[in-house]
Design an enzyme around this catalytic site. Structure first.
Site, mmCIF file in Angstrom:
data_model
loop_
_atom_site.group_PDB
_atom_site.id
_atom_site.type_symbol
_atom_site.label_atom_id
_atom_site.label_comp_id
_atom_site.label_asym_id
_atom_site.label_seq_id
_atom_site.Cartn_x
_atom_site.Cartn_y
_atom_site.Cartn_z
ATOM 1 N N GLU A 176 -1.497 -5.801 8.310
ATOM 2 C CA GLU A 176 -0.717 -5.299 9.438
ATOM 3 C C GLU A 176 -1.380 -5.670 10.759
ATOM 4 O OE1 GLU A 176 0.087 -1.110 9.012
ATOM 5 O OE2 GLU A 176 0.976 -1.377 7.010
ATOM 6 N N GLU A 226 9.169 -4.854 10.457
ATOM 7 C CA GLU A 226 9.567 -3.541 9.952
ATOM 8 C C GLU A 226 10.115 -2.660 11.073
ATOM 9 O OE1 GLU A 226 6.894 -1.537 7.273
ATOM 10 O OE2 GLU A 226 7.940 0.377 7.472
ATOM 11 N N ASP A 274 -1.345 -6.146 -0.666
ATOM 12 C CA ASP A 274 -1.624 -5.563 0.649
ATOM 13 C C ASP A 274 -3.123 -5.336 0.836
ATOM 14 O OD1 ASP A 274 -0.033 -4.941 2.837
ATOM 15 O OD2 ASP A 274 0.939 -3.233 1.844
ATOM 16 N N ASP A 319 0.837 -1.204 0.000
ATOM 17 C CA ASP A 319 0.000 0.000 0.000
ATOM 18 C C ASP A 319 0.876 1.260 0.000
ATOM 19 O OD1 ASP A 319 0.875 -0.112 2.605
ATOM 20 O OD2 ASP A 319 -1.126 -0.059 3.520
ATOM 21 N N SER A 320 2.209 1.098 0.081
ATOM 22 C CA SER A 320 3.104 2.247 -0.101
ATOM 23 C C SER A 320 2.920 2.841 -1.496
ATOM 24 C CB SER A 320 4.567 1.844 0.107
ATOM 25 O OG SER A 320 4.950 0.839 -0.801
ATOM 26 N N LYS A 367 -1.273 -9.506 2.414
ATOM 27 C CA LYS A 367 -0.543 -9.059 3.599
ATOM 28 C C LYS A 367 -1.464 -8.163 4.411
ATOM 29 C CE LYS A 367 2.948 -5.850 3.483
ATOM 30 N NZ LYS A 367 2.482 -4.803 4.430
#
Ligand SMILES: Nc1nc(=O)c2c([nH]1)NC[C@@H]1CN(c3ccc(C(=O)N[C@@H](CCC(=O)O)C(=O)O)cc3)CN21
Ligand SMILES: CC(C)C(=O)C(=O)O
Length: 345
Positions: free
Chosen positions: A173, A240, A141, A102-103, A171
């Site tokens: 978080e 991270e 993501d 999502d960056s 993915k």
């Protein structure tokens, strides 16, 4: 153009045909000689995808391949991609995994942070990367807001990422609190890559992009998160921005691979954002300490575009070799028609 044709097509429609943006000749694209075997040097149109086959065809990377790399203690390589070209180059360069992170909100869409990107937008980018990726194991993501409400919401979103995004896994978080969600997605047959430590989607709650696991208590909690996502069925976990020593200890306590970003070389693999490591950003941009810049794509593009601009202004480009020939006889005939037309006026 023959006389018969000029009679058939009125000059007004000829003009509109040649100036119409919908009508363009397909131009051959220069293909890197070093990358391709002679057999693969086919003529490609700029309108078709960069579909050239790599010199060495790799077998698709599966969850089993990743398991096998992990068992052999061979580091797993992962990089982000957000569109067809960035996915294509990462796949051809031999990456084991490609993440549509999502960056992309910031690096491809110009947003302030990842909280703005929508699931629909992620799906478009996932699909583009998936089309380019023939071998690497792809991960999409789950963007903020698409999975936190309930495990049901997360499963629904994860299914869309697989069905519509065409990637192989998702993915998300979060640590122990996300274990039921990871378990639910895994039960649906979708591999989950967990992501703990610095979780950028929660930057407002973390007080910014802060290194995690720096105190004993937070290192213990990081380990608990890692064990919880592993027990929930995650096939690997991104660590991270955590101290290298902590990441190495967590990696040693787990039986699934850890993929580090700003977490030292004791992890089972590494991930970086492609535009960061390839230097595809303007000078002066902030880079996290863990980024190593392996290239200078921005400078290369800048110089190519500047040179092109100068050559257009000076009429150096296009040169004769960039133009299409016409039989001399046809041209002479055409010039004659024009001069006769002028004489009549
Ligand atoms: N282009 C890009 N690359 C990334 O790696 C990345 C993103 N975007 N966006 C989402 C997150 C944010 N990332 C970041 C951003 C900043 C720091 C950072 O400022 N770290 C400080 C440490 C501060 C501390 O000690 O707490 C540093 O000095 O590196 C870390 C990770 C990594 N991720
Ligand atoms: C930096 C990686 C791990 C990521 O989450 C992203 O690119 O969004």
């Amino acid at each position: 153009m023959s006389r018969a044709l000029t009679r058939l097509i009125p000059t007004s429609s000829l003009r509109s045909l040649t100036s119409s943006p919908r009508w363009r000749p397909s131009l051959p694209v220069a293909i890197s000689q070093t990358l391709l075997s002679p057999a693969a040097q086919t003529r490609h149109s700029s309108h078709s995808p960069m579909g050239a086959a790599p010199a060495q065809v790799r077998k698709p990377v599966t969850i089993n391949t990743l398991q096998s790399l992990y068992r052999k203690n061979e580091p797993i390589t992962m990089i982000t991609a957000h569109d067809f070209p960035s996915g294509h180059v990462a796949d051809h360069a031999g990456m084991d995994m490609i993440l549509v992170g999502d960056s992309l909100a910031m690096v491809a869409l110009g947003m302030e942070d990842t909280s703005e990107v929508l699931l629909e937008e992620m799906l478009l980018h996932c699909r583009s990367v998936a089309r380019a990726t023939k071998s690497a194991f792809t991960v999409g993501d789950l963007p903020m807001g698409s999975y936190e409400v309930s495990p049901e919401q997360a499963v629904t979103s994860a299914i869309r990422v697989i069905k519509e995004g065409r990637v192989k896994s998702v993915k998300l978080e979060g640590g122990a609190e996300m274990a039921p969600t990871i378990a639910a997605i895994t039960r649906a047959g979708i591999p989950v890559l967990a992501h703990i430590g610095l979780t950028p989607q929660r930057q407002n709650a973390l007080g910014g992009f802060r290194v995690q696991g720096k105190s004993t208590a937070s290192a213990v909690s990081l380990l608990q998160d890692a064990l919880a996502v592993q027990a929930a069925g995650a096939f690997a976990v991104v660590l991270e921005a955590v101290p290298a020593e902590v990441a190495a200890i967590v990696t040693g306590e787990l039986s699934i691979p850890t993929i580090g970003i700003g977490a030292g070389n004791g992890c089972s693999g590494q991930v970086l954002v492609q535009v960061d490591m390839s230097g595809n950003f303007p000078p002066g941009r902030f880079l996290p300490k863990f980024v190593k810049q392996y290239g200078n794509v921005w400078a290369e593009s800048m110089s190519a575009i500047q040179t092109y601009g100068k050559e257009v202004k000076s009429r150096e480009y296009p040169a004769k070799e960039h133009t299409y020939p016409m039989p001399a006889k046809e041209l002479a005939e055409f010039e004659k028609i024009i001069s006769e037309k002028r004489e009549k006026l």
